[in-house]
Design a protein around this motif. Structure first.
Motif, PDB file in Angstrom:
ATOM      1  N   ASP A   1      14.575  45.812  63.671  1.00 27.86           N
ATOM      2  CA  ASP A   1      15.760  46.672  63.658  1.00 27.86           C
ATOM      3  C   ASP A   1      16.614  46.483  64.912  1.00 27.86           C
ATOM      4  O   ASP A   1      17.113  47.440  65.500  1.00 27.86           O
ATOM      5  N   GLY A   2      16.724  45.254  65.351  1.00 24.88           N
ATOM      6  CA  GLY A   2      17.568  44.968  66.502  1.00 24.88           C
ATOM      7  C   GLY A   2      16.894  45.163  67.848  1.00 24.88           C
ATOM      8  O   GLY A   2      17.482  44.873  68.883  1.00 24.88           O
ATOM      9  N   VAL A   3      15.671  45.670  67.858  1.00 26.43           N
ATOM     10  CA  VAL A   3      14.960  45.866  69.121  1.00 26.43           C
ATOM     11  C   VAL A   3      13.968  44.720  69.299  1.00 26.43           C
ATOM     12  O   VAL A   3      13.195  44.416  68.396  1.00 26.43           O
ATOM     13  N   GLU A   4      14.024  44.100  70.463  1.00 26.46           N
ATOM     14  CA  GLU A   4      13.144  42.963  70.682  1.00 26.46           C
ATOM     15  C   GLU A   4      11.849  43.426  71.344  1.00 26.46           C
ATOM     16  O   GLU A   4      11.865  44.291  72.214  1.00 26.46           O
ATOM     17  N   VAL A   5      10.752  42.825  70.942  1.00 29.17           N
ATOM     18  CA  VAL A   5       9.475  43.197  71.544  1.00 29.17           C
ATOM     19  C   VAL A   5       8.613  41.947  71.619  1.00 29.17           C
ATOM     20  O   VAL A   5       8.725  41.048  70.790  1.00 29.17           O
ATOM     21  N   GLU A   6       7.777  41.900  72.653  1.00 27.28           N
ATOM     22  CA  GLU A   6       6.877  40.748  72.806  1.00 27.28           C
ATOM     23  C   GLU A   6       5.452  41.190  72.532  1.00 27.28           C
ATOM     24  O   GLU A   6       4.959  42.131  73.155  1.00 27.28           O
ATOM     25  N   VAL A   7       4.827  40.521  71.612  1.00 23.72           N
ATOM     26  CA  VAL A   7       3.466  40.897  71.242  1.00 23.72           C
ATOM     27  C   VAL A   7       2.607  39.646  71.135  1.00 23.72           C
ATOM     28  O   VAL A   7       3.132  38.552  70.904  1.00 23.72           O
TER      29      VAL A   7
END
Lengths: 444, 364
Positions: free
Chosen positions: B14-20
């Motif tokens: 949803d447009g939010v970047e996250v690193e996993v």
């Protein structure tokens, strides 16, 4: 061209000796003695044979996807859980010429490097299981099964497993679950069976008919097989024809025969029964979209429709259908489409495994709404409701059963909406026994 | 110098970047961002291996498969079981197709649900209530009879009310993975499938009570707690004890001074942190048996935090009081939480409200 059913009428073909005399098991000898596994896979790839269970996925490609990690067994599973309404070709093949399947299983297992292979037969066909078991005993006695086949050092054990009689166990991952002794619920994918299948080992699941073709392919070469048929639909296909036709039965056709010829020629179905007209056709088993007669014979562009994967699906779901598993059901003008759709919906409600919510609840809901319409208690918005439910199920489920339940309903409403409306507007006339909506324009 | 840190995958939800880390599912990545983008889950339960993929509530649209292969996935995928790829772009609440599919899942789950929330013990902490409230529509198009089952006692402590069940399979996984000798599973197929025990078998082992905690609806209920209380009248308190069978870390639910129920502690997604044994759950109902750690932190949005901890049970709800409360919640969360009407009437907010529209509060 007869590939699978060439010798099917020979007396005693179910015994090893007669089958051997007719050229049986030569393909096993050829494959094991002269070819080697990779060459067999290559030959099947060349043939372009597509999975005969319904999805039509190229079999050679499926085989080449099989993961081959070291020290992990690989399995071949034959899907003989044929339970689609309208499809009875595997049953016919297995009971009449069991050795064709056994031979195909040996070749395929050899190609895939499987030392233990399974034939999962639906539980209702107990007598077929006995026939297969007898055939396996005979093949074992002749040295084509068991330890060190034909002195090559290759071992193969073939196990026939009766299913519990659930339609859902024809879905490959549900079949594997069932084979493992669990409840037959389809698995989430990925991982696909080619990576983690039976007992979490790489597994190939193929239909009876697909496996049975391998012996001919090995004997005659993949290119010879690819020469039969049309375009990407190569080879022959068994079609189980039923319904209002003069000659119901199992027919082996070259893919690419025109639909008109298949339906009307005396070689095949022999036309719609005398004095009646073609109304609708379900071309590939109950789960494919139903099409009215004129759209079955000619595509929306006015071209002749052919019995092939591509031609039947020409026009998408709007005007086309699918070849599916080859369950060919013909309806003449005495058939009530609403009743038939309700009947199919009832089947899918009964056979949904109940695991994922759209299918579990949606199939039951559709059945109940159709039941109401069929019995004269529907209302106009029910038709749109059915379309909406089918859209909400389609594509949102774990396995294709949801799609299979949604397509017949959606297509019946798409093509025969006026018949549904008639049931709602004229409930008294529509619920009279044998009452059928007549509209001449759809009859051929 | 060699980079020894594990390689992280970048995902946009949803447009939010996250690193996993690789292997994480879309749902886990979304939960890492926060509840604003996390898809709802009715069947997925992190502590239970193999759960998920069944309810289809967490369907999302993958609009780019990965950085290498940015094609979108053709169908909506169940985010709880789909592992992320580097550079994946996921649309959840921003995609109308997803929102629509979720609406239909609510509808499907509710058509055979009895909607007996007013008499259901789970009401107030029911995942299906939250799910349908947040994602569903207010009306139903279902006119047929709902499927019903007889209530069934499975074991001395647990009652199964199959009519309410949404067949999430969580209890089956719990029984399979936490307790030995599973005797309970799913029978039959389709919409007539039911959770049940093997004929004549009762659930009888030390950890069977956990099936109550994992049940997202009120299908499996605690027989020592049935019909005793509404969840918003009780106050949860963290407590522990020395238990030889389990960790002993529990939540006590007080109503007044009485412990009316003991449950396992749950995280913000409603998932049990540590499973507890039946002795702790059903038999230790005296405060003296527990070491109290303090009140459980409950989300402001939860109906449990809206309770008056038993004080105002008989007071008639005052409209102005409610409004003032909701207003100051909206304005600022740091202000003291006022319960008493007299306190509230003295507050600046209340006075301001009164001044704003005297006519509206006609009683003055």
């Amino acid at each position: 061209m007869k590939i699978l059913t060439e010798h099917i009428n020979t007396p005693g073909i179910e015994t090893f000796d007669v089958y051997r005399k007719k050229g049986g098991y030569t393909a096993v000898e050829k494959a094991i003695k002269t070819m080697g596994p990779d060459a067999v896979v290559e030959e099947v790839k060349k043939s372009g044979v597509r999975g005969r269970g319904g999805a039509g996925f190229p079999m050679g490609m499926k085989w080449s996807f099989l993961a081959k990690p070291e020290g992990v067994p690989r399995y071949l599973v034959c899907n003989a859980d044929e339970s689609e309404p309208g499809t009875f070709k595997d049953h016919y093949l297995m009971k009449n010429i069991p050795h064709l399947l056994i031979e195909g299983m040996i070749i395929s297992s050899y190609a895939l490097g499987a030392n233990k292979s399974f034939i999962y037969v639906r539980g209702e066909l107990m007598y077929v299981i006995h026939i297969l078991e007898k055939a396996i005993e005979e093949a074992k006695a002749a040295g084509f099964l068991g330890k060190n086949i034909l002195g090559s050092g290759y071992d193969l054990e073939l196990i026939v497993q009766p299913g519990g009689g659930a339609y859902i166990c024809g879905e490959e991952t549900a079949l594997l679950e069932s084979l493992e002794g669990k409840r037959g619920n389809p698995r989430n994918k990925p991982p696909f069976p080619a990576v983690k299948g039976l007992y979490q080992c790489p597994t190939v699941v193929n239909n009876v008919e697909s496996i049975a073709t391998t012996s001919w392919i090995i004997n005659n070469g993949g290119e010879a097989y690819a020469a039969i048929g049309i375009g990407k639909s190569t080879g022959t296909k068994l079609i189980s024809a039923s319904g209002h036709i003069n000659k119901p039965g199992v027919y082996e056709i070259d893919l690419g025969v025109s639909c008109d010829e298949f339906l009307n020629s005396d070689e095949y179905c022999g036309g719609v029964r005398k004095g009646h007209y073609l109304k609708a056709v379900v071309a590939g088993g109950s789960s494919v979209p139903i099409v009215p007669g004129h759209l079955f014979l000619k595509t929306a562009n006015g071209e002749d429709r052919l019995m092939s994967y591509e031609s039947l699906s020409d026009g998408g779901f709007a005007t086309g259908t699918m070849l599916g598993s080859g369950g060919f059901i013909v309806f003449d003008e005495t058939a009530c489409i609403v009743r038939n759709t309700w009947n199919f919906a009832r089947f899918y409600e009964h056979e949904s495994c109940g695991q994922c919510s759209p299918c579990r609840e949606g199939t039951g809901w559709m059945q109940k709404v159709l039941n109401r319409i069929e019995h004269g208690k529907g209302s106009m918005h029910d038709i749109d409701l059915l379309v909406d439910i089918s859209k909400k199920i389609e594509g949102n489920t774990i396995c294709p059963l949801g799609d299979a339940a949604a397509w017949p309903v959606a297509s019946a409403i798409r093509h025969f909406r006026d018949e549904f409306e008639w049931h709602i507007k004229e409930p008294i006339a529509a619920t009279r026994p044998g009452a059928v909506y007549m509209k001449e324009s759809v009859l051929v | 110098m060699e980079n020894t840190a594990p390689q992280l995958f970048k995902v946009t939800i949803d447009g939010v970047e996250v690193e996993v880390p690789p292997g994480t599912t879309i749902l886990q990545a979304a939960r890492k961002i926060g509840p604003e983008v996390a898809p709802p889950a009715m069947c997925y339960y992190e502590p239970l291996k193999g759960s998920g993929g069944k309810c289809r509530a967490c369907l999302v649209k993958v609009s780019a498969g990965s950085a290498k292969d940015p094609r979108p996935m053709p169908k909506l995928v169940a985010s709880c079981i789909t592992p992320i790829q580097d550079g994946m772009v996921v649309e959840n609440y921003t995609n109308p197709q997803v929102v629509d599919a979720r609406k239909s899942v609510v509808e499907f789950l509710l058509i055979n649900h009895p909607l007996d929330c007013p008499i259901c013990d789970q009401a107030g902490e029911c995942h299906l209530q939250d799910f349908s409230y947040e994602h569903g529509v207010g009306t139903t198009r279902y006119e047929e009879d709902r499927r019903t089952f007889e209530k069934e006692d499975i074991g001395p402590y647990i009652q199964l009310h199959m009519t309410r069940c949404i067949l999430c399979y969580r209890c089956v996984y719990t029984a399979d993975q936490i307790t030995e000798k599973r005797v309970h599973g799913v029978m039959n197929r389709g919409d007539h499938a039911e959770i049940s025990t093997y004929i004549g078998q009762a659930i009888d082992n030390d950890f069977s009570g956990n099936v109550i905690d994992v049940c997202p609806v009120g299908a499996l209920t605690d027989k020592t707690y049935r019909f005793k209380n509404r969840v918003w009248f009780s106050k949860p308190v963290d407590a522990h004890c020395d238990c030889e069978k389990c960790s002993g870390k529990v939540q006590l639910w007080y109503r007044g001074d009485e412990v009316i129920r003991v449950t396992a502690r749950k995280n913000e997604w409603g998932e049990v942190k540590e499973f507890i044994c039946n002795t702790c759950r059903f038999e230790r109902k005296q405060t003296s048996e527990w070491t109290i750690e303090g009140p459980t932190k409950v989300s402001r949005a939860s109906v449990i935090s809206a309770n008056k901890y038993g004080k105002n049970l008989v007071t008639k709800p005052d409209f102005a009081l409610k409004l003032a409360e909701s207003q100051y919640k909206k304005i600022d969360d740091d202000r003291p939480y006022l319960h008493e009407m007299s306190e509230i009437q003295q507050s600046e907010d209340y006075k301001a409200l009164m001044a704003k529209d005297e006519k509206y509060f006609g009683h003055k």
